[in-house]
Design an enzyme around this catalytic site. Structure first.
Site, PDB file in Angstrom:
ATOM      1  N   HIS A  17      15.763 -99.337  49.558  1.00  0.00           N
ATOM      2  CA  HIS A  17      14.700 -98.480  49.003  1.00  0.00           C
ATOM      3  C   HIS A  17      15.104 -96.994  49.014  1.00  0.00           C
ATOM      4  O   HIS A  17      15.142 -96.363  47.957  1.00  0.00           O
ATOM      5  CB  HIS A  17      13.380 -98.744  49.749  1.00  0.00           C
ATOM      6  CG  HIS A  17      12.295 -97.745  49.478  1.00  0.00           C
ATOM      7  ND1 HIS A  17      11.767 -97.550  48.221  1.00  0.00           N
ATOM      8  CD2 HIS A  17      11.652 -96.871  50.301  1.00  0.00           C
ATOM      9  CE1 HIS A  17      10.841 -96.595  48.297  1.00  0.00           C
ATOM     10  NE2 HIS A  17      10.755 -96.168  49.538  1.00  0.00           N
ATOM     11  N   HIS A  73      13.545 -90.169  53.622  1.00  0.00           N
ATOM     12  CA  HIS A  73      12.125 -89.881  53.409  1.00  0.00           C
ATOM     13  C   HIS A  73      11.168 -90.732  54.245  1.00  0.00           C
ATOM     14  O   HIS A  73      10.056 -90.312  54.519  1.00  0.00           O
ATOM     15  CB  HIS A  73      11.775 -89.959  51.922  1.00  0.00           C
ATOM     16  CG  HIS A  73      11.632 -91.343  51.387  1.00  0.00           C
ATOM     17  ND1 HIS A  73      12.690 -92.056  50.891  1.00  0.00           N
ATOM     18  CD2 HIS A  73      10.549 -92.149  51.282  1.00  0.00           C
ATOM     19  CE1 HIS A  73      12.269 -93.244  50.492  1.00  0.00           C
ATOM     20  NE2 HIS A  73      10.966 -93.333  50.720  1.00  0.00           N
ATOM     21  N   GLU A 121       8.091 -91.464  59.323  1.00  0.00           N
ATOM     22  CA  GLU A 121       6.886 -92.274  59.299  1.00  0.00           C
ATOM     23  C   GLU A 121       7.125 -93.679  59.851  1.00  0.00           C
ATOM     24  O   GLU A 121       6.322 -94.182  60.627  1.00  0.00           O
ATOM     25  CB  GLU A 121       6.355 -92.361  57.873  1.00  0.00           C
ATOM     26  CG  GLU A 121       4.865 -92.639  57.861  1.00  0.00           C
ATOM     27  CD  GLU A 121       4.393 -93.124  56.510  1.00  0.00           C
ATOM     28  OE1 GLU A 121       5.145 -93.015  55.529  1.00  0.00           O
ATOM     29  OE2 GLU A 121       3.267 -93.632  56.458  1.00  0.00           O
ATOM     30  N   ASP A 122       8.227 -94.301  59.455  1.00  0.00           N
ATOM     31  CA  ASP A 122       8.436 -95.714  59.788  1.00  0.00           C
ATOM     32  C   ASP A 122       9.336 -95.956  60.997  1.00  0.00           C
ATOM     33  O   ASP A 122       9.380 -97.062  61.519  1.00  0.00           O
ATOM     34  CB  ASP A 122       9.034 -96.465  58.583  1.00  0.00           C
ATOM     35  CG  ASP A 122       8.067 -96.482  57.410  1.00  0.00           C
ATOM     36  OD1 ASP A 122       6.884 -96.171  57.626  1.00  0.00           O
ATOM     37  OD2 ASP A 122       8.503 -96.789  56.288  1.00  0.00           O
ATOM     38  N   ASP A 166      10.162 -91.736  45.049  1.00  0.00           N
ATOM     39  CA  ASP A 166       9.721 -92.777  45.979  1.00  0.00           C
ATOM     40  C   ASP A 166       8.737 -93.709  45.272  1.00  0.00           C
ATOM     41  O   ASP A 166       8.872 -94.931  45.270  1.00  0.00           O
ATOM     42  CB  ASP A 166       9.067 -92.084  47.193  1.00  0.00           C
ATOM     43  CG  ASP A 166       8.517 -93.075  48.203  1.00  0.00           C
ATOM     44  OD1 ASP A 166       9.090 -94.172  48.348  1.00  0.00           O
ATOM     45  OD2 ASP A 166       7.503 -92.731  48.864  1.00  0.00           O
ATOM     46  N   ASP A 212       3.167 -96.955  13.323  1.00  0.00           N
ATOM     47  CA  ASP A 212       4.101 -95.892  13.723  1.00  0.00           C
ATOM     48  C   ASP A 212       4.539 -96.080  15.172  1.00  0.00           C
ATOM     49  O   ASP A 212       4.183 -95.313  16.042  1.00  0.00           O
ATOM     50  CB  ASP A 212       3.492 -94.502  13.514  1.00  0.00           C
ATOM     51  CG  ASP A 212       2.053 -94.419  13.989  1.00  0.00           C
ATOM     52  OD1 ASP A 212       1.407 -95.476  14.095  1.00  0.00           O
ATOM     53  OD2 ASP A 212       1.578 -93.311  14.252  1.00  0.00           O
TER      54      ASP A 212
HETATM   55 MN    MN Z   1       9.343 -94.798  50.597  1.00  0.00          MN
END
Ligand code: MN
Length: 731
Positions: free
Chosen positions: A59, A83, A87-88, A150, A270
């Protein structure tokens, strides 16, 4: 429109691939540091898996690859790797700062903050999210670009999450990230996100479109190839080399067309667009001329975004022509540079590190939005402003001196006036579009030249809120009305208190001297004395409240018997004024006096105001309220405390008599000519008075019946346009 950049999920992507791609456009990058950033990310995400079952690190790698395609700087790409680690994983921003650099740490912190925003579906909640996004953007615009990358990859792999989550994320993407990408001019990201949203929000439509577009693909490819050849040869005939691409428009734009025109796919012809890239601006226009003479252009479909770029910096010529097989095709003509800006928008600034070196990590419009964020108390209003700012399909309006303003569709001359300047908007009494007087409600069209007529006596009124379309103008008008209301409440509160204090044999002045007034407002939890007046005037606080807050009065209140009848009267008056805050009635009166229903309203003879004139109400003894223009000289002689807030009733339609004096060069038949002019615009003449003046001049006084100030202006403008006329005045 085109998807030149392909952001598809690359499942076998490695850090070597990413760094090799960086090297191709940025050979001097610090590859050692970039690899270090990647290693930190890989180590941190070890043993984590994506919903697809793949290793998590795929990712961040794909996110970084998207940033590479957008030609972002090294810090952004490293932030792409890292990134999700704060957080993770258990990585701290300090660690990133130490191991990599503070700028990457800053971007990652910004991203972590955005990811903590709990996106709500309610509009109020959404506004709050936007505020936070704006704050994040104002610090460093790269945060949002990495966030878009992301989101792009998450959308690309959305099939692996639950149905409910798919819908929620797609909705959020369409509501928040698509407009952001659009505003930042990153069209490649915007188009792809839109198509992905369509795929997950309306899979039936998406797959039907995909199927239809895929059908007859070989026929179409043949047709596209042919058309490209024809255009290329025509241009070559004129010695112009070009690069031409052609392909179906992206699904979402076809879908929008279908819904806008309420048509089925088969009826939309179109769907093909061609892009012609030439060397310079002169060639753009030359190419346009050649194409227009080779194919029939469709009227009204030519747009010149080179002369007038979109607010996000997009430049191109657009036209719609009848193609070789009688099909409508869209043609975009631009230079290489414009094409790059169109694909990558604001990201184009980072190419070859220019962004960082020019200090371009902030954008003017974001700063403006942020400043606005501080001035707008209400979330949904802020949302309107943001949405308007992000919605770029508008009309181009010119000032008489040739300046251009872009306004939203349906914008009126009043919106334009507020776009020029708040002062111009507030004082607007009428407008000329392309030289002709128009009503304020007139809906402006691209290319209109607007001249705003102002009067220093004019002030914004409540019914303007029903006219303007732009949130900025609305906010300015509301701010003004709120101030007026506060001022009226302040005056009323002061008036009431003065009366109350008089019954206690004291006055505002006295209590100010003894310092008791200051004590009173503090005791009432007001931040200043004006706030106390406003609270009294609006009925928020009671008179008894004030009396008890003034020590000397409190004593008297308990000890001495005051004139109860007088106090009751004052109370009654105060109640009436306080009701003024909201209530509105009297649909059958030209003037509304807030809250006071049972009151007689008279229009003053001395200044004879008509709707559109700024007005003031004056309480007269036994005769109700007299309405004067706010500039009336008679008015100033009265006591200011006796004024009340009044406004024109927008629902009341009535012809008001007004006298106008016209001075002309003497000429036979002039009176009849003037009368005809006035009647020709639908205005009735009640009476006319003629007089000759020295120097072969004539003076006429017409009593005409007009609906409001703008009709009066229309009348005077019509008279003025006659060449014999020297002057026109309202008398
Ligand atoms: Mn992410």
């Amino acid at each position: 429109m085109f998807q030149s950049l392909d952001f598809s999920h690359e499942r076998d992507l490695t850090v070597d691939d990413v760094l090799r791609r960086v090297e191709s456009y940025y050979p001097d990058a610090d590859f050692e540091l970039m690899r270090k950033a990647y290693d930190l990310a890989e180590k941190s995400h070890i043993n984590q898996k994506r919903s697809s079952g793949e290793e998590y690190i795929i990712h961040p790698l794909n996110v970084a690859a998207t940033l590479v395609k957008l030609r972002m700087d090294a810090d952004s790409i490293m932030a792409g790797f890292l990134h999700d680690v704060v957080e993770d994983c258990d990585v701290t921003p300090q660690e990133i700062e130490r191991e990599i650099n503070p700028s990457v740490a800053g971007i990652v912190v910004g991203l972590t903050k955005i990811s903590k925003i709990n996106f709500k579906t309610r509009e109020e909640g959404q506004a709050e999210n936007f505020r936070k996004m704006v704050v994040a953007m104002a610090k460093d615009i790269r945060v949002v670009i990495v966030k878009l990358a992301d989101r792009m990859h998450n959308m690309r792999t959305l099939q692996y999450v639950s149905d409910t989550k798919q819908k929620k994320i797609a909705r959020e993407t369409l509501d928040i990230y698509v407009p952001l990408a659009s505003r930042l001019g990153i069209n490649s990201v915007k188009s792809e996100l839109e198509d992905l949203c369509l795929r997950f929000l309306h899979p039936d439509i998406y797959y039907r479109l995909a199927e239809k577009v895929a059908m007859k693909k070989s026929d179409r490819d043949f047709y596209i190839g042919d058309t490209i050849e024809v255009i290329r040869e025509k241009l070559l005939d004129h010695g112009m080399k070009s690069e031409i691409k052609g392909r179906p428009k992206h699904f979402y734009s076809i879908y929008k067309k279908m819904t806008a025109r309420d048509m089925d796919f088969d009826q939309i012809h179109d769907i093909l667009a061609f892009r012609v890239i030439v060397n310079n601006i002169t060639e753009c226009y030359k190419a346009l001329g050649i194409i227009h003479s080779a194919f029939t252009p469709i009227p009204g479909r030519f747009k010149d975004y080179i002369a007038i770029p979109k607010v996000n910096g997009y430049q191109s010529l657009h036209s719609m022509v009848i193609g070789p097989q009688a099909e409508r095709i869209e043609i975009q003509i631009r230079t290489d540079e414009m094409d790059e800006v169109a694909e990558t928008g604001v990201a184009a600034h980072w190419k070859y590190k220019e962004g960082i070196h020019s200090g371009l990590t902030k954008l003017d419009w974001v700063e403006q939005l942020l400043e606005f964020n501080q001035n707008v108390p209400n979330n949904s209003e802020f949302m309107d402003v943001v949405k308007n700012d992000l919605d770029m399909g508008g009309v181009f309006i010119f000032t008489p001196t040739g300046d251009v303003f872009e306004l939203r569709h349906g914008a009126t001359p009043l919106d334009f006036a507020f776009a020029v300047h708040t002062e111009v908007g507030s004082r607007c009494v009428g407008a000329k579009v392309n030289g002709k007087m128009v009503p304020l409600r007139y809906s402006l069209r691209s290319g209109d030249t607007v001249e705003v007529l102002t009067s220093k006596n004019q002030t914004p009124s409540k019914d303007w809120l029903n006219i303007v379309k732009s949130p900025r103008a609305k906010t300015k008008i509301k701010q003004y009305l709120l101030k007026i209301e506060r001022d009226a409440h302040k005056e009323a509160g002061k008036d009431i208190l003065e009366k109350v204090f008089r019954t206690y044999d004291t006055s505002l002045k006295n209590l100010e001297k003894t310092g008791e007034l200051n004590k009173a407002y503090q005791a009432m939890n007001c931040s200043n004395v004006d706030e106390m007046f406003i609270n009294i005037g609006s009925g928020k606080s009671s008179i008894e409240h004030v009396i008890k807050a003034v020590p000397s009065l409190k004593k008297k209140f308990q000890e001495v018997e005051v004139d109860a009848e007088e106090l009751a009267k004052i109370d009654q008056y105060s109640q009436k004024v306080s009701q003024a805050a909201r209530r509105k009635s009297h649909r059958d009166n030209a003037v509304i006096v807030d809250g006071l229903d049972d009151i007689v309203v008279r229009i003053a003879k001395c200044c004879n105001p008509i709707p559109g004139d700024p007005i003031v109400g004056y309480i007269t003894r036994g005769r109700g309220i007299t309405v004067h223009t706010s500039k009336c000289t008679r008015m100033e002689q009265g006591e200011m405390t006796r004024t009340v807030f009044v406004e024109w009733n927008p629902d009341f339609s009535f012809k008001h008599p007004v006298n106008i004096r016209v001075v002309t060069h003497d000429k036979p038949g002039i009176l009849s000519a003037l009368s005809k002019t006035i009647n020709s615009i639908g205005v009735n003449i009640r009476s006319a008075l003629a007089k000759s003046l020295p120097d072969r001049k004539g003076s006429f006084i017409f009593e005409v019946e007009v609906k409001d100030y703008s009709e009066l202006l229309k009348t005077t403008a019509a008279i003025e346009s006659r060449e014999e006329v020297i002057s026109v005045d309202r008398v």
